[in-house]
Design a protein around this motif. Structure first.
Motif, mmCIF file in Angstrom:
data_model
loop_
_atom_site.group_PDB
_atom_site.id
_atom_site.type_symbol
_atom_site.label_atom_id
_atom_site.label_comp_id
_atom_site.label_asym_id
_atom_site.label_seq_id
_atom_site.Cartn_x
_atom_site.Cartn_y
_atom_site.Cartn_z
ATOM 1 N N UNK A 1 0.622 -1.478 0.229
ATOM 2 C CA UNK A 1 0.028 0.073 -0.256
ATOM 3 C C UNK A 1 0.896 1.148 0.099
ATOM 4 N N UNK A 2 0.041 2.272 -0.347
ATOM 5 C CA UNK A 2 0.869 3.781 0.259
ATOM 6 C C UNK A 2 0.425 4.437 1.318
ATOM 7 N N UNK A 3 1.338 5.299 1.405
ATOM 8 C CA UNK A 3 0.415 5.524 2.864
ATOM 9 C C UNK A 3 -0.438 5.771 2.865
ATOM 10 N N UNK A 4 -0.627 6.875 2.357
ATOM 11 C CA UNK A 4 -2.309 7.154 2.322
ATOM 12 C C UNK A 4 -3.348 5.860 2.330
ATOM 13 N N UNK A 5 -3.096 5.260 1.480
ATOM 14 C CA UNK A 5 -3.622 3.553 1.229
ATOM 15 C C UNK A 5 -4.017 2.988 2.386
ATOM 16 N N UNK A 6 -2.404 2.762 3.095
ATOM 17 C CA UNK A 6 -2.217 2.275 4.310
ATOM 18 C C UNK A 6 -2.739 3.105 5.569
ATOM 19 N N UNK A 7 -2.656 4.301 5.984
ATOM 20 C CA UNK A 7 -3.404 4.914 6.829
ATOM 21 C C UNK A 7 -4.991 5.138 6.631
ATOM 22 N N UNK A 8 -5.280 5.161 6.115
ATOM 23 C CA UNK A 8 -6.963 4.923 5.573
ATOM 24 C C UNK A 8 -7.496 3.929 6.024
ATOM 25 N N UNK A 9 -6.468 2.506 5.590
ATOM 26 C CA UNK A 9 -7.130 0.956 6.109
ATOM 27 C C UNK A 9 -6.506 0.777 7.843
ATOM 28 N N UNK A 10 -5.722 1.274 7.716
ATOM 29 C CA UNK A 10 -5.464 0.953 9.614
ATOM 30 C C UNK A 10 -6.737 1.972 9.929
ATOM 31 N N UNK A 11 -7.097 2.785 10.045
ATOM 32 C CA UNK A 11 -8.882 3.538 10.472
ATOM 33 C C UNK A 11 -9.238 3.226 10.835
ATOM 34 N N UNK A 12 -9.319 2.129 8.889
ATOM 35 C CA UNK A 12 -10.881 1.871 9.289
ATOM 36 C C UNK A 12 -11.006 0.605 10.160
ATOM 37 N N UNK A 13 -9.874 -0.645 10.055
ATOM 38 C CA UNK A 13 -9.607 -1.504 10.889
ATOM 39 C C UNK A 13 -9.357 -1.199 12.706
ATOM 40 N N UNK A 14 -9.716 0.219 12.695
ATOM 41 C CA UNK A 14 -9.269 0.204 15.102
ATOM 42 C C UNK A 14 -10.763 0.464 14.570
ATOM 43 N N UNK A 15 -11.530 1.159 13.312
ATOM 44 C CA UNK A 15 -13.129 1.260 13.839
ATOM 45 C C UNK A 15 -14.003 -0.044 13.794
ATOM 46 N N UNK A 16 -13.505 -1.144 12.565
ATOM 47 C CA UNK A 16 -14.379 -1.883 12.627
ATOM 48 C C UNK A 16 -14.275 -2.433 14.419
ATOM 49 N N UNK A 17 -12.559 -2.671 14.229
ATOM 50 C CA UNK A 17 -12.526 -3.255 15.941
ATOM 51 C C UNK A 17 -13.359 -2.477 16.812
ATOM 52 N N UNK A 18 -13.262 -2.116 17.337
ATOM 53 C CA UNK A 18 -14.486 -1.078 18.220
ATOM 54 C C UNK A 18 -15.702 -1.130 18.332
ATOM 55 N N UNK A 19 -16.156 -1.336 16.927
ATOM 56 C CA UNK A 19 -17.279 -1.676 16.572
ATOM 57 C C UNK A 19 -17.459 -3.111 16.977
ATOM 58 N N UNK A 20 -16.662 -4.221 16.586
ATOM 59 C CA UNK A 20 -16.987 -5.294 17.352
ATOM 60 C C UNK A 20 -17.282 -5.840 18.013
ATOM 61 N N UNK A 21 -15.844 -4.696 19.604
ATOM 62 C CA UNK A 21 -15.702 -5.010 19.958
ATOM 63 C C UNK A 21 -17.516 -4.560 21.344
ATOM 64 N N UNK A 22 -18.142 -3.939 19.953
ATOM 65 C CA UNK A 22 -19.308 -3.088 20.995
ATOM 66 C C UNK A 22 -18.682 -2.008 21.904
ATOM 67 N N UNK A 23 -17.649 -1.401 21.599
ATOM 68 C CA UNK A 23 -17.232 -0.306 22.067
ATOM 69 C C UNK A 23 -17.696 0.954 21.769
ATOM 70 N N UNK A 24 -18.370 0.235 20.245
ATOM 71 C CA UNK A 24 -18.768 1.824 19.106
ATOM 72 C C UNK A 24 -19.907 1.331 18.830
ATOM 73 N N UNK A 25 -21.251 2.364 17.978
ATOM 74 C CA UNK A 25 -21.701 1.955 17.371
ATOM 75 C C UNK A 25 -21.500 2.087 16.153
ATOM 76 N N UNK A 26 -22.268 1.394 14.877
ATOM 77 C CA UNK A 26 -21.871 1.556 13.777
ATOM 78 C C UNK A 26 -21.541 3.135 13.153
#
Length: 84
Positions: free
Chosen positions: A19-44
């Motif tokens: 990935x380039x820097x922008x793609x990697x950082x966007x995917x990392x942020x998305x992965x963090x948000x998905x994990x917090x959602x999966x753990x029921x820490x955040x709503x969708x």
């Protein structure tokens, strides 16, 4: 008030994930948000807002991470059925 945090990583990581820097950082942020959602820490909606995305788009991206849009345990599901 807005808060921010930084993650330090070596540029060789970009090659490893192809990935380039922008793609990697966007995917990392998305992965963090998905994990917090999966753990029921955040709503969708809150997870989507965290990464600057609309809720519908966020929900549609969950399958890329193997996460279900609706993650209810048996008791929660029965409560929803009874309330319907």
């Amino acid at each position: 008030m807005l808060n921010q945090f930084n993650i330090v990583y070596q540029s060789s990581l970009l090659d490893a994930v192809q990935k380039n820097r922008v793609e990697f950082e966007q995917e990392a942020k998305l992965a963090m948000a998905v994990k917090l959602f999966e753990m029921k820490k955040l709503s969708s909606g809150m997870a989507a807002q965290l990464i600057g995305m609309d809720r519908a788009t966020f929900l549609l991206k969950l399958h890329h991470f193997g996460v279900a849009m609706i993650n209810l345990d048996e008791d929660e599901l029965m409560a929803d059925v009874n309330n319907a």
